[in-house]
Design a protein around this motif. Structure first.
Motif, short mmCIF file in Angstrom:
data_model
loop_
_atom_site.label_atom_id
_atom_site.label_comp_id
_atom_site.label_asym_id
_atom_site.label_seq_id
_atom_site.Cartn_x
_atom_site.Cartn_y
_atom_site.Cartn_z
N LYS A 136 22.44 18.74 62.45
CA LYS A 136 22.30 20.18 62.20
C LYS A 136 22.60 20.48 60.74
CE LYS A 136 23.57 21.57 66.82
NZ LYS A 136 24.60 22.18 67.67
N ASN A 137 22.25 21.70 60.31
CA ASN A 137 22.54 22.09 58.93
C ASN A 137 24.03 21.96 58.65
OD1 ASN A 137 19.91 22.75 58.52
ND2 ASN A 137 20.17 24.92 58.96
N GLY A 138 24.33 21.38 57.51
CA GLY A 138 25.73 21.31 57.08
C GLY A 138 26.52 20.16 57.67
N ASP A 180 14.27 12.62 51.28
CA ASP A 180 15.16 13.70 51.69
C ASP A 180 14.34 14.90 52.14
OD1 ASP A 180 17.30 15.33 52.10
OD2 ASP A 180 17.84 15.56 49.99
N ASP A 181 14.40 15.20 53.41
CA ASP A 181 13.70 16.33 54.02
C ASP A 181 12.24 16.39 53.58
OD1 ASP A 181 13.38 18.41 55.69
OD2 ASP A 181 14.91 19.68 54.82
N PHE A 182 11.51 15.35 53.88
CA PHE A 182 10.14 15.21 53.38
C PHE A 182 9.20 16.28 53.90
CE2 PHE A 182 10.13 12.88 57.35
CZ PHE A 182 8.91 13.22 57.91
N SER A 183 9.54 16.94 55.03
CA SER A 183 8.59 17.90 55.60
C SER A 183 8.84 19.33 55.14
CB SER A 183 8.63 17.82 57.12
OG SER A 183 9.96 17.82 57.57
N LEU A 184 9.84 19.52 54.29
CA LEU A 184 10.20 20.88 53.87
C LEU A 184 9.01 21.58 53.21
CD1 LEU A 184 12.74 22.80 53.63
CD2 LEU A 184 12.89 22.03 51.29
N GLY A 239 -0.81 20.18 58.84
CA GLY A 239 -1.80 19.22 58.36
C GLY A 239 -1.21 18.28 57.31
N TYR A 240 -0.53 18.86 56.33
CA TYR A 240 0.08 18.04 55.28
C TYR A 240 1.20 17.17 55.84
CZ TYR A 240 -2.28 19.95 51.20
OH TYR A 240 -3.21 20.28 50.26
N ARG A 241 1.94 17.71 56.81
CA ARG A 241 3.02 16.92 57.43
C ARG A 241 2.44 15.70 58.11
NH1 ARG A 241 5.25 21.59 60.29
NH2 ARG A 241 5.13 20.25 62.10
N ARG A 242 1.36 15.92 58.85
CA ARG A 242 0.74 14.82 59.57
C ARG A 242 0.19 13.77 58.59
NH1 ARG A 242 -1.26 14.34 64.81
NH2 ARG A 242 0.47 15.72 65.31
N SER A 278 14.72 14.89 57.93
CA SER A 278 13.75 15.97 58.04
C SER A 278 14.32 17.02 58.97
CB SER A 278 12.43 15.46 58.58
OG SER A 278 11.58 16.55 58.88
N HIS A 279 13.94 18.27 58.71
CA HIS A 279 14.34 19.33 59.63
C HIS A 279 13.41 19.36 60.84
CE1 HIS A 279 16.93 21.09 56.51
NE2 HIS A 279 17.57 21.54 57.56
#
Lengths: 221, 296
Positions: B39-41, B156-160, B165-168, B189-190
């Motif tokens: 989770k966050n934090g 680090d959090d590559f999907s931010l 489409g870009y995530r896939r 990733s979140h």
């Protein structure tokens, strides 16, 4: 690798280098245009202007006093602000080079650019000055320029040091101290007795980045 | 025995007096893709920063290829690809300038791999990174990583900020690249559903502790979600020995557990609770993550 790092620095700073060049040469030309008009208009002509410079302590090149500081600030900010925003400096520190070598390659770029600009300014200034004044006057000018130019380099080193500091509170604190410290370079008059002190400040300024970069590296705030 | 590419031992870190974690241990084996979830934090970015040498832990250490992350040699850095949260790159460069810049630092630089990916982008070659969309920036960052051809990638959090489409696209490229070249990847990733397509191993962190460390597929096999209705709506299942997490809406219960359906049913029966509509729900990794950490 050094050339590639210089290439990155050039991309960031090229417009600021050009602006600094225009500002410096513009200031020199303005100083001589003002000088010419003073000689023409002053009662007593060039004799009066000579007295005004030497005894009155208001030489034509006085207007140049802040230029090394301003160009150092311009080059420093244009170089380090894009790195500090969003902590892009992490990208640079992540490159396969020793971190201190990397950071000082960036500093070397800035130093060389400022040195290059200063050399151009001095050449332009003294070429024109030769037309108006005898050699003794040039010596006076050189003595005046030395602390200003050293102050410019110190400003640049301090900008690099402050940029690498990770905490805003400390950045602010350093900036206040540096602001007052740089005043020493602007005391005026014959500063030859203070050259050693000025060089010591310059060396401290140039090494300051090692301390703040290390603080950045270990994640201090 | 497989070689550990990343090895973190007894990591303890605080921000001021706030404990982030204590004695955290994990390792990533060669050729494995490990996802760090939490989770966050809970300390994901802290861990990434320690791994990249941008944070000194209060105690403990992380090793990459046997070197402390606080003092990585240039040769080790050359083997390491790093993606900063938000796909941050030098915004004052365009796609040609950025390639030219990086190419000077890596011996095996593969510019074709970079430009092949760039050719798919609908942008002008002279357009600066600063004027690109998040998705386009992600592609530039990915292209640079592919050209660098590192042995270890830390993302680090590559999907931010990326649309589906870009995530896939990113996930598919990354998976193919990592598996084909036996690359090791450590990522956060979140968006956990993206991780599901990508990771072999998972490290799930909660505040101050590790909830799970191991193979993602084994975890998904062993961890279950059951739903059922009870006659009463005031039963507290959270304290049961087999419960990892439980939730309830009126008399409809959700139970997350490592126990089998038979064991859950036996426990309910032993407590004299009559149940109906008993079902095992097929979970995604995100469901399992929620089941393990709770909804809030």
């Amino acid at each position: 690798m050094t050339l590639h790092l210089f290439y990155k620095e050039w991309l960031k700073t090229k417009w600021f280098v050009l602006a600094s060049l225009v500002l410096g040469i513009g200031t020199i030309l303005y100083a001589f245009i003002g000088l010419n008009s003073n000689i023409i208009n002053a009662e007593g002509g060039s004799q009066y202007v000579f007295e005004w410079f030497t005894r009155g302590g208001r030489p034509h090149y006085g207007i140049f006093q802040n230029i090394p500081f301003i160009i150092a600030l311009l080059i420093g900010v244009s170089q380090y602000l894009p790195e500090v925003l969003q902590k892009r400096i992490k990208l640079t520190l992540h490159l396969p080079l020793n971190e201190i070598v990397m950071l000082y390659t960036m500093v070397l770029y800035g130093f060389l650019v400022i040195l290059g600009l200063v050399v151009i300014f001095m050449v332009v200034f003294f070429l024109i000055d030769l037309y108006f004044f005898p050699g003794e006057m040039h010596l006076m000018a050189i003595k005046a320029f030395i602390p200003w130019i050293l102050g410019g380099f110190a400003t640049y080193f301090f900008v690099a040091m402050i940029a690498m500091e990770p905490g805003w509170k400390f950045r602010f604190l350093y900036a206040i101290v540096v602001y007052y410290l740089l005043d020493i370079f602007l005391l005026g008059g014959d500063m030859s007795d203070l050259y050693l002190l000025l060089v010591v400040i310059l060396v401290i300024a140039s090494l300051g980045m090692i301390y703040t970069a290390n603080r950045f590296k270990i994640g201090e705030n | 025995m497989e070689e550990n590419i990343i090895e973190c031992k007894n990591l303890t870190h605080y921000y001021g007096k706030r404990l982030i974690y204590e004695n955290l241990n994990f390792s990533v084996k060669k050729g494995h893709i490990m996802g760090l979830l939490g989770k966050n934090g809970c300390g994901k970015t802290t861990t990434i920063n320690i791994l990249n040498g941008f944070l000194q832990p209060r105690s403990g250490e992380c090793l990459i290829y046997g070197e402390s992350t606080q003092n990585l040699s240039p040769d080790t850095k050359r083997r390491l690809g790093y993606l900063i949260e938000g796909h941050i790159q030098y915004s004052f460069m365009n796609i040609y300038q950025i390639e030219k810049f990086y190419s000077g630092f890596y011996k095996n630089w593969n510019r074709e791999a970079y430009f092949e990916l760039m050719s798919r982008m609908k942008i002008l070659p002279s357009q600066k990174v600063s004027s690109m969309s998040c998705g386009q920036r992600a592609q530039v960052a990915l292209g640079l990583i592919l050209a660098q051809d590192p042995d270890l990638l830390i993302l680090d959090d590559f999907s931010l900020g990326l649309d589906p489409g870009y995530r896939r696209l990113f996930v598919d490229h990354m998976r193919e690249y990592a598996k084909a070249g036996n690359k090791t990847v450590f990522l956060t990733s979140h968006i956990i559903q993206d991780m599901e397509r990508l990771i072999d191993d998972v490290l799930i962190m909660d505040y101050n502790r590790v909830l799970l460390r191991g193979s993602a597929s084994e975890f998904m096999e062993k961890f279950h979600q059951f739903t059922f209705d009870l006659e009463r709506d005031d039963i507290n299942l959270k304290d049961e020995a087999l419960t990892v997490e439980a939730d309830r809406i009126k008399n409809h219960y959700e139970l997350y557990t490592y126990a089998s359906a038979e064991e859950v049913q036996a426990t309910l029966a032993a407590k004299g609770l009559a149940f109906s509509e008993f079902k095992q729900v097929k979970m995604t990794l995100e469901d399992a993550f929620i089941g393990l950490t709770g909804k809030y």
